[in-house]
Design a protein around this motif. Structure first.
Motif: not given
Length: 572
Positions: A325, A337, A339, A341, A391, A419, A422
């Motif tokens: 991370i 945030y 994120v 992934s 992130v 968050t 994503n």
């Protein structure tokens, strides 16, 4: 490493380096052409039309290294993991990017490796004559229990439809039966697969979580069953028996959780569709009549009058794997945030196929790892950083059941209620740039509308998942974020190739899924891959993340989404 020379590997040989450079130049100009020639676009969206240089040489270097034989298929808790972690840490450190876990690039994920061995044959009794099944070609069974020996003795087989309990549909495939000491035989997918596309029941032919094998195992355990066996069928499963055989034989990993934290039936497994037909015949039942019965909310479990016994000898070993991370803090709202992934792992070294035992995982998922590294590099080099924090999360053990992302989602370093979204990258096909972008989970949340505007800046159009019945939304790491309420997005280049259209793109995609997905043949070949496809999707995700980060919007789940209530509770 084996180098195959069939359709998947020969189509793109005519692509040259000069063409790749020309493509990147054109892609960089598209946003400006749209900006000055399409007033409707500038009125409809507030997208900041920036140009980015995704370096194809960097993408190639990352993919070639991570998918090399040296990395041994990147299995967690092996030398392949050690090499992968060292590579990622070194790349991020050289970029000057901040570690994402209180000064560390790593988040420990406790795993247990379970090797479950059983007899070569499974004997089914109770019919006119015994049915003898062969391990691998007819069935796979295993146990996740952390016990040396697990014995299931004279367990009655019960056909339990799709193995679904869905109160919102007034549906209970276990109605009126005590499953203690019994094995549930259940169909793959959910009832919606067999219904009209527009049916409201189980969202029509788009798979719900009720169709996933993980749910079926969980529900059978809640019912107290001694075992659960899923009937595989290529179309509703979305993959062939070869994927089941390779993915569910040998050692398997699970999260190292306290005893009793997760309910599990002693026996879990799969049988082929022809074997299921044998069982129905032995029970004096018509398979088509049983399927039709299973499609009714009034279905009741059907004891087959057949029994089986199985003994599984387990060896297990605990260990620690790592999520990786990093974070680039926002310039104005660092406590919000986005994120990104992707999973760094693949299947490691397994039984050889045509002399090759290394499952290199080039498409799945060295491509995703490379894209996140390039996005991180570009954002880190920006003089004016995005307003919200970005992130970057490379998770472990996706191939073992989304374990790394599940661990992070339930043990987040950055709060889920802070968050914003994503964005998950997984398995980008190297067939060349595309006109279309396929969004998996198209009707789930508002991110799809946002994505349409981003894709338009690339001269692309967005289409829904063309195979919603296969449940891809529940098969990659965005699902772990969705389960805790975070609006999650998963997409990739489609089949409408810039050079050749669907006539070329669809056979290439189908061939990869049939012959190379989760097989040793998923390798990187510099002579045949067209890395412009990787750069194109990488540019999309880069633009998308930056635009979300520079916005003050909070995307929401759509009304029909099963995750909407979870998000509302988390945010409130």
């Amino acid at each position: 490493m084996r180098r195959d020379t069939d359709l998947f590997f020969i189509y793109l040989q005519k692509k040259s380096t000069d063409m790749k450079k020309l493509y990147l130049l054109i892609m960089g100009l598209i946003p400006f052409l749209l900006l000055y020639s399409c007033g409707e676009t500038t009125e409809k969206t507030d997208i900041e039309l920036l140009t980015f240089d995704l370096n194809i040489d960097n993408l190639e270097r990352h993919i070639e290294t991570l998918a090399s034989d040296e990395f041994m298929g990147r299995m967690p808790m092996t030398v392949g993991e050690d090499l992968t972690l060292a590579y990622l840490e070194n790349e991020l450190s050289q970029m000057g990017i901040q570690p994402g876990n209180h000064g560390s690039f790593f988040q420990e994920v406790g795993l247990v490796t379970v090797t479950s061995k059983t007899d070569e044959n499974l004997v089914i009794t109770g019919g006119d004559e015994n049915i003898i099944l062969n391990n691998g070609s007819d069935f796979v069974i295993y146990s996740q229990l952390l016990q040396d020996e697990i014995v299931v003795e004279d367990a009655e087989l019960v056909f339990c439809g799709f193995g679904v309990v869905a109160p919102e549909y007034d549906w209970n495939d276990y109605e009126g039966i005590d499953m203690e000491g019994k094995i549930a035989v259940v169909l793959v997918n959910d009832p919606g697969f067999y219904m009209d596309e527009d049916s409201d029941l189980f969202t029509g032919n788009a798979m719900t979580y009720y169709g996933r094998w993980t749910y079926k195992y969980e529900e059978a355990a809640r019912q107290g069953a001694a075992g659960v066996i899923i009937v595989h069928n290529d179309a509703p499963a979305g993959y062939g028996w070869n994927v089941v055989e390779t993915s569910w034989s040998g050692a398997k990993m699970q999260l190292d959780l306290p005893e009793g934290a997760v309910e599990r039936s002693p026996l879990q497994g799969w049988i082929t569709y022809p074997v299921a037909q044998q069982l129905m015949n032995a029970a004096g039942l018509d398979k088509e009549e049983m399927l039709q019965a299973a499609l009714s909310p009034n279905f009741e479990p059907v004891p087959l009058g057949l029994k089986t016994s199985a003994k599984m000898n387990n060896t297990f070993e605990g260990g620690v794997s790592q999520n990786v991370i990093a974070i680039i803090e926002g310039s104005e709202r660092p406590e919000e945030y986005i994120v990104y992934s992707t999973h760094w792992d693949h299947l490691g070294v397994r039984a050889p196929i045509d002399g090759d035992s290394i499952y290199n995982g080039a498409v799945d998922n060295a491509t995703g790892v490379a894209i996140l590294l390039e996005i991180a590099r570009i954002v880190q080099a920006m003089e004016d950083k995005p307003k919200r924090s970005l992130v970057f999360l490379w998770v472990t053990a996706e191939e073992q059941g989304l374990l790394g992302s599940s661990y992070y989602a339930n043990n987040p370093i950055y709060p889920t209620n802070q968050t914003v979204a994503n964005l998950n990258v997984d398995g980008i096909f190297p067939f060349g740039p595309t006109n279309d972008l396929i969004v998996v989970g198209y009707n789930q949340n508002e991110l799809v509308d946002w994505a349409k505007d981003i894709a338009e800046t690339q001269g692309r159009y967005v289409v829904p998942d063309q195979e919603p019945e296969k449940g891809f939304f529940y098969r990659s790491d965005q699902f772990s974020f969705a389960k805790v309420g975070v609006p999650a997005f998963y997409a990739g280049g489609g089949t409408d190739l810039v050079d050749g259209g669907r006539e070329v793109g669809e056979p290439l995609r189908a061939e990869y899924l049939r012959k190379y997905y989760h097989q040793p043949g998923d390798v990187y070949n510099p002579e045949t891959w067209d890395l412009r496809a990787i750069a194109q999707d990488g540019e999309f995700f880069l633009r998308f993340g930056i635009d979300i980060a520079n916005s003050d919007r909070w995307p929401e789940w759509n009304e029909i989404s099963e995750f909407r209530a979870i998000r509302a509770a988390d945010r409130n």
